[in-house]
Design a protein around this motif. Structure first.
Motif, PDB file in Angstrom:
ATOM      1  N   VAL A  42      -1.599   7.430   3.575  1.00  0.00           N
ATOM      2  CA  VAL A  42      -2.300   6.221   4.010  1.00  0.00           C
ATOM      3  C   VAL A  42      -2.882   6.451   5.405  1.00  0.00           C
ATOM      4  O   VAL A  42      -2.204   6.983   6.286  1.00  0.00           O
ATOM      5  N   ASP A  83       2.217   1.813  -3.398  1.00  0.00           N
ATOM      6  CA  ASP A  83       1.159   2.340  -4.269  1.00  0.00           C
ATOM      7  C   ASP A  83       0.862   3.811  -3.979  1.00  0.00           C
ATOM      8  O   ASP A  83       0.459   4.550  -4.869  1.00  0.00           O
ATOM      9  N   VAL A 129       0.841  -1.202   0.000  1.00  0.00           N
ATOM     10  CA  VAL A 129       0.000   0.000   0.000  1.00  0.00           C
ATOM     11  C   VAL A 129       0.877   1.254   0.000  1.00  0.00           C
ATOM     12  O   VAL A 129       0.612   2.221  -0.727  1.00  0.00           O
TER      13      VAL A 129
END
Length: 135
Positions: A84, A40, A37
């Motif tokens: 995030v 990304d 994550v």
């Protein structure tokens, strides 16, 4: 002690949810998802390592103490180009989390903010470009 988590990411953020047994041998799964994550989201290697460390601290704190067979930890990763937001909580809502001073200090140094609400911990890590744009 807890920090205040900023508002959620944008409405077009992506969300991944992971549920694992609350046992140390499965924590690597969460760290692996966090690394993916983070990549990304455009994080640097250091930022990815920071996110993985923060998650490790929280789940280790949750696993401290008495655990019943079948206890699980639910983790969601919400991310976009800004960063995030990770929400971590045990599936049994009555288990509150208490971070010791070392864990709190580590979280303060590796994420942009965190908050604790009973058993739920919310971690926010912004990408370096997003962090410098806010400054």
């Amino acid at each position: 002690m807890s920090e205040t988590a900023p508002d959620a990411l944008s409405a077009d953020s992506d969300r991944i949810e992971v549920s694992i047994p609350l046992r140390t041998e499965y924590f690597a799964t969460l760290r692996t998802v966090a690394a993916s994550v983070g990549a990304d989201a455009g994080f640097s290697i250091d930022e990815i390592d920071d996110l993985r460390l923060a998650i490790s601290e929280v789940v280790a704190s949750l696993a401290d103490g008495e655990l019943a067979p079948g206890d699980r930890v639910e983790t969601s990763f919400e991310f976009d180009s800004r960063g995030v937001t990770v929400t971590i909580e045990p599936d049994k809502r009555d288990k509150e989390i208490e971070l010791d001073d070392l864990a709190s200090s580590i979280l303060s140094s590796v994420v942009d903010s965190y908050s604790i609400d009973g058993a739920r911990v919310i971690l926010v890590k912004l990408a370096s470009e997003a962090t410098s744009a806010v400054s």
